[in-house]
Structure formats: C-alpha cells, structure tokens
Motif scaffolding. Sequence first.
Motif, short mmCIF file in Angstrom:
data_model
loop_
_atom_site.label_atom_id
_atom_site.label_comp_id
_atom_site.label_asym_id
_atom_site.label_seq_id
_atom_site.Cartn_x
_atom_site.Cartn_y
_atom_site.Cartn_z
N ASP A 54 42.09 31.58 40.28
CA ASP A 54 41.28 31.66 41.48
C ASP A 54 41.63 30.59 42.53
O ASP A 54 41.54 30.83 43.72
CB ASP A 54 39.81 31.55 41.10
CG ASP A 54 38.90 32.03 42.21
OD1 ASP A 54 39.12 33.15 42.70
OD2 ASP A 54 38.00 31.28 42.60
N TRP A 66 47.49 38.35 45.55
CA TRP A 66 46.16 37.87 45.93
C TRP A 66 45.78 38.35 47.33
O TRP A 66 45.33 37.55 48.16
CB TRP A 66 46.07 36.34 45.86
CG TRP A 66 46.11 35.73 44.51
CD1 TRP A 66 46.93 34.72 44.10
CD2 TRP A 66 45.29 36.03 43.37
NE1 TRP A 66 46.68 34.40 42.78
CE2 TRP A 66 45.69 35.19 42.32
CE3 TRP A 66 44.26 36.96 43.14
CZ2 TRP A 66 45.10 35.24 41.06
CZ3 TRP A 66 43.69 37.00 41.88
CH2 TRP A 66 44.10 36.15 40.87
N TYR A 90 40.91 34.43 32.62
CA TYR A 90 40.55 34.73 34.00
C TYR A 90 41.73 35.41 34.67
O TYR A 90 42.87 35.33 34.18
CB TYR A 90 40.17 33.45 34.75
CG TYR A 90 41.18 32.34 34.60
CD1 TYR A 90 41.07 31.41 33.57
CD2 TYR A 90 42.26 32.23 35.46
CE1 TYR A 90 42.01 30.41 33.42
CE2 TYR A 90 43.20 31.23 35.31
CZ TYR A 90 43.06 30.31 34.29
OH TYR A 90 43.99 29.32 34.14
#
Length: 86
Positions: free
Chosen positions: A35, A66, A24
């Motif tokens: 995340d 991010w 990921y």
Amino acid sequence: MKSEILAIACVALSLRSIVSLYSYSGFDSSPMYGDYEAQRHWQEVTINLEPGQWYTNSSNNDLLYWGLDYPPLTAHHSYLLQIICN
Ligand SMILES: *[C@@H]1O[C@H](CO)[C@@H](O)[C@H](O)[C@H]1NC(C)=O
C-alpha cells in the motif's frame, strides 16, 4: 466505564492480531510491493497528470501498476498531500 475501555482495547488488539496473520496486495511482488507504494504512486500520478488523465490508461499512466481505483475524492486527497509534502 473502565470495562468498556477494556472491551474496546481487546477488540482493537484482536482485529490487529487477526489482520497481521494475512498477506496484503502487492506483498512480495517487486516493484509494486504494498500500500505504501500505491499511495506514493497515486501522488506521483496526480501531481504529474491533468485530472482528466488520472483514470485513463496511457503510456504515462499504466493502470495495471497501482492505477487509481478509488473515487476522485481519493485522487484529490493524494494531490493535496503531494502539494503539502513537497
Ligand atoms: C495500459 O498502458 C500500459 C503502458 O502503455 C500498457 O502496457 C497496458 O497494456 C495498457 N493496458 C490496457 C488495459 O490498455
């Protein structure tokens, strides 16, 4: 009806199994990680900056770390979560 539920469960289980085989974004890249850190950071950005600064790169908002890259509804959702969870 039973066979439909079984079919849906099989598809759901298969999808989860396939997804779990891959990496990921942010995997193994400290301190960005994944995340969870992205979501935490979006809450941090939206609660601390004015809405006009949420999508603008600055010394207070490094978009390479991010940065918010979803539409404003997502940013307002992060803001709302930060208000509720604090
Ligand atoms: C965004 O801001 C950060 C922190 O000031 C800086 O390191 C980075 O180079 C900037 N990125 C862009 C695309 O300007």
